[in-house]
Structures are given as C-alpha cells and as structure tokens.
Design a protein around this motif. Structure first.
Motif, PDB file in Angstrom:
ATOM      1  N   ALA A 176       0.889  -1.373   0.002  1.00 24.46           N
ATOM      2  CA  ALA A 176       0.114   0.074   0.108  1.00 24.46           C
ATOM      3  C   ALA A 176       0.950   1.139   0.045  1.00 24.46           C
ATOM      4  N   THR A 207     -13.260  -2.543   8.579  1.00 27.63           N
ATOM      5  CA  THR A 207     -12.985  -3.038   9.773  1.00 27.63           C
ATOM      6  C   THR A 207     -12.720  -1.936  10.988  1.00 27.63           C
ATOM      7  N   PRO A 244      -5.886  -7.026   4.401  1.00 26.45           N
ATOM      8  CA  PRO A 244      -5.113  -6.049   4.837  1.00 26.45           C
ATOM      9  C   PRO A 244      -4.822  -6.415   6.475  1.00 26.45           C
ATOM     10  N   LYS A 268     -12.774   2.231  -3.496  1.00 26.71           N
ATOM     11  CA  LYS A 268     -14.257   1.650  -2.987  1.00 26.71           C
ATOM     12  C   LYS A 268     -15.232   2.382  -3.202  1.00 26.71           C
ATOM     13  N   GLN A 294      -3.678  -1.144  13.784  1.00 28.84           N
ATOM     14  CA  GLN A 294      -4.439  -2.298  13.315  1.00 28.84           C
ATOM     15  C   GLN A 294      -4.855  -3.231  14.474  1.00 28.84           C
ATOM     16  N   ASP A 326       0.305   4.132   0.697  1.00 32.45           N
ATOM     17  CA  ASP A 326      -0.329   5.277   1.557  1.00 32.45           C
ATOM     18  C   ASP A 326       0.603   6.457   2.012  1.00 32.45           C
ATOM     19  N   VAL A 379      -2.280  -7.228   1.752  1.00 35.98           N
ATOM     20  CA  VAL A 379      -2.088  -5.627   1.467  1.00 35.98           C
ATOM     21  C   VAL A 379      -1.260  -5.541   2.898  1.00 35.98           C
ATOM     22  N   ILE A 380       0.246  -5.109   2.453  1.00 38.78           N
ATOM     23  CA  ILE A 380       0.928  -4.644   3.697  1.00 38.78           C
ATOM     24  C   ILE A 380       1.176  -3.152   3.397  1.00 38.78           C
ATOM     25  N   GLY A 381       1.083  -2.259   4.206  1.00 31.90           N
ATOM     26  CA  GLY A 381       1.722  -1.151   3.929  1.00 31.90           C
ATOM     27  C   GLY A 381       2.868  -0.773   5.057  1.00 31.90           C
ATOM     28  N   ARG A 382       2.680  -0.164   6.046  1.00 30.57           N
ATOM     29  CA  ARG A 382       3.830   0.287   6.837  1.00 30.57           C
ATOM     30  C   ARG A 382       4.815  -0.584   7.351  1.00 30.57           C
ATOM     31  N   PRO A 383       4.586  -1.803   7.430  1.00 30.62           N
ATOM     32  CA  PRO A 383       5.771  -2.708   7.721  1.00 30.62           C
ATOM     33  C   PRO A 383       6.698  -2.718   6.755  1.00 30.62           C
ATOM     34  N   LYS A 386      -0.778  -0.857  -4.202  1.00 23.38           N
ATOM     35  CA  LYS A 386      -2.129  -0.382  -3.808  1.00 23.38           C
ATOM     36  C   LYS A 386      -2.195   0.997  -4.087  1.00 23.38           C
ATOM     37  N   ARG A 411       0.816  -8.145   9.809  1.00 24.10           N
ATOM     38  CA  ARG A 411       1.948  -7.734  10.458  1.00 24.10           C
ATOM     39  C   ARG A 411       2.981  -9.127  10.513  1.00 24.10           C
ATOM     40  N   VAL A 451     -12.431  -8.096   0.022  1.00 24.21           N
ATOM     41  CA  VAL A 451     -11.497  -7.563   1.026  1.00 24.21           C
ATOM     42  C   VAL A 451     -12.144  -7.939   2.299  1.00 24.21           C
TER      43      VAL A 451
END
Ligand code: C5P
Length: 254
Positions: A24, A138, A197, A76, A209, A26, A227-231, A47, A200, A175
């Motif tokens: 992601a 979520t 998503p 979305k 999360q 983001d 879906v993996i973002g910040r990690p 993403k 972790r 999703v």
C-alpha cells in the motif's frame, strides 16, 4: 517522472510469493510512489488508495504500470448503478487489475460494475480486472454499526452475507480481515479472491491495526493476496522488509 524499477536479482523468495503481496503506497506523493516502487527488489503489486489518487489523478496508474507494476486501485466505489458502472469502466481501461467496490451498493450496482469493468478492459485491449467487494470496514465496531446505522445484523453475520451477495452478483472477490478469511474461504473456493489487510510480519509494530495476522498464517487461512503497508513502507530498508514478508510465505521455488 519516469523511474524504471530495479530488477529482482539474487532474491531468496519466489515470484509466486511476490505475487501474493500488495504494498500500500499510503501517504506518498506520486514521485515518492515511483521512487519507492523502483527501490523494492521483486515488487510486483502496489495499492493506490484515495489519498494518492486524489493527489495524482489517474496518470499515477499508468506511471506505475510503466514501471512494470500491477495496480490495485482501492477507491471503494459506492454509488448508484450507472455511476458505479462508469467508474469501474474507466478504472479497468486505466489498467487497474484489482478494483474495490462496496458490497452494500447492492446487487444491481455490483452487476453493473462487473459488466462495465469487462467492457472497459476490452475496449482498452486489457485483461479483465478482478472487482473486490468491501463488506464491513474493519474500522466499524458492532455496537456503533447498530447504534448509528440501525443495522441489527452482527458483523459476523453481515460479512458473509455481503460476500455472498457479491459473489452472486459475479464479483470476483472480497477484501476482508485475515480473521474472516477461513470462514469466507469455506463458502467461496478459489478463484474467488480474498485480499486481506491487517498483516503484520514477525517483529513489526501492530500500530493502529486492531486484529492482525502474520503473512503465512493469513495465506493458510485462505487469503489469496495480502495488503501490507507500513511494515514495508516505513521499514529502514523496504527491500529487505518486502523480501522478509515473501520469505515468510515460502511459496513455490526460488
Ligand atoms: O500500513 P498497513 O499495513 O496497516 O496498511 C493497510 C492498508 O490496508 C491501508 O491502505 C489501509 O487503508 C487498508 N485497509 C485496512 N483495513 C481494511 C481495509 C483496507 O487496513 N479493512
């Protein structure tokens, strides 16, 4: 700005593992997204969410595709059938391969969106994308959903009901939280996509999360892609973090 991404050279993970992970982008500007994507060895999927899309416009999809990446366009969509159809037609013609829509738009809108995505891709000479339905975000808690929206169904009833509505309307996947994946997979075998998503990897911070799972656990539970973002994006070395996620999956041969 055109950035050519680095080829994956001596990686210890398989292409199959890399295909399962969607990073992601983001909080990035279009330039940062390009530079970041070019830095991560073996990256296949990114993403693009609302923030990047609103800032960059549709050109960001072409820009990332030119870098050899596959794009999940996570906008979305939720509107009347004609508007959902128009948006999905355009998104498919841009070359987005995964596109999100809200299941609670209803079966007529979902069917119109799916048909239009097929037309949009065909008109651009591209492969048909997979539409993914969002069931219950979520961020909703059950009590608040009941109080604010007068929805009496519990989340554990509402998620499978909306997944079924989507599947019946011809939507290609959902999703979902990794914690919902096993129950949904039991009713929706492959090739129905379950994209999760809330992932972790070992040793990474949970952050905001609430309910998380590791990459391998989520795939075992039935997720088709993660879906993996910040990690990965906030890691000291995103390339190393991406490789570690892929290695945790250990799918296919290197
Ligand atoms: O940084 P992190 O790995 O938490 O990012 C997860 C991504 O998945 C973000 O883009 C977030 O908006 C998205 N997402 C989520 N939970 C959902 C749906 C989407 O975290 N239910």
């Amino acid at each position: 700005m055109r950035v050519v991404r680095r080829r994956c050279v001596a990686s210890s993970f398989s292409a199959e593992s890399a295909e399962r992970i969607i990073v992601a982008l983001d909080g990035m500007s279009p330039d940062q997204a390009s530079v970041f994507s070019a830095q991560v060895n073996g990256l296949r999927w990114v993403k693009v969410g609302l923030e990047l899309f609103v800032q960059a416009g549709p050109g960001v999809v072409a820009q990332l595709r030119d870098q050899g990446l596959r794009v999940f366009l996570d906008l979305k969509f939720h509107d009347i059938p004609a508007t959902m159809a128009g948006a999905c037609r355009r998104a498919a013609a841009l070359g987005a391969e995964l596109i999100t829509v809200h299941a609670c738009a209803g079966s007529e809108a979902l069917q119109a969106a799916q048909a239009a995505a097929i037309e949009g891709a065909q008109s651009a000479g591209l492969a048909t994308p997979t539409l993914l339905a969002v069931t219950v975000l979520t961020s909703w808690e059950e009590q608040r959903l009941q109080r604010e929206l007068a929805i009496e169904q519990g989340i554990d009833e509402r998620v499978p009901a909306l997944a079924q509505l989507s599947a019946t309307a011809g939507i290609g996947g959902c999703v979902c939280s990794p914690l919902e994946a096993a129950a949904l997979r039991a009713h929706h075998p492959e090739p129905f996509a379950l994209v999760t998503p809330g992932i972790r990897p070992k040793g990474s911070e949970v952050g905001d999360q609430a309910r998380v799972m590791g990459p391998a656990e989520a795939i075992s539970a039935g997720a088709s892609q993660l879906v993996i973002g910040r990690p990965i994006t906030k890691a000291e070395d995103p390339s190393v973090a991406f490789a570690a996620c892929c290695e945790e999956l250990s799918l296919g041969s290197c």
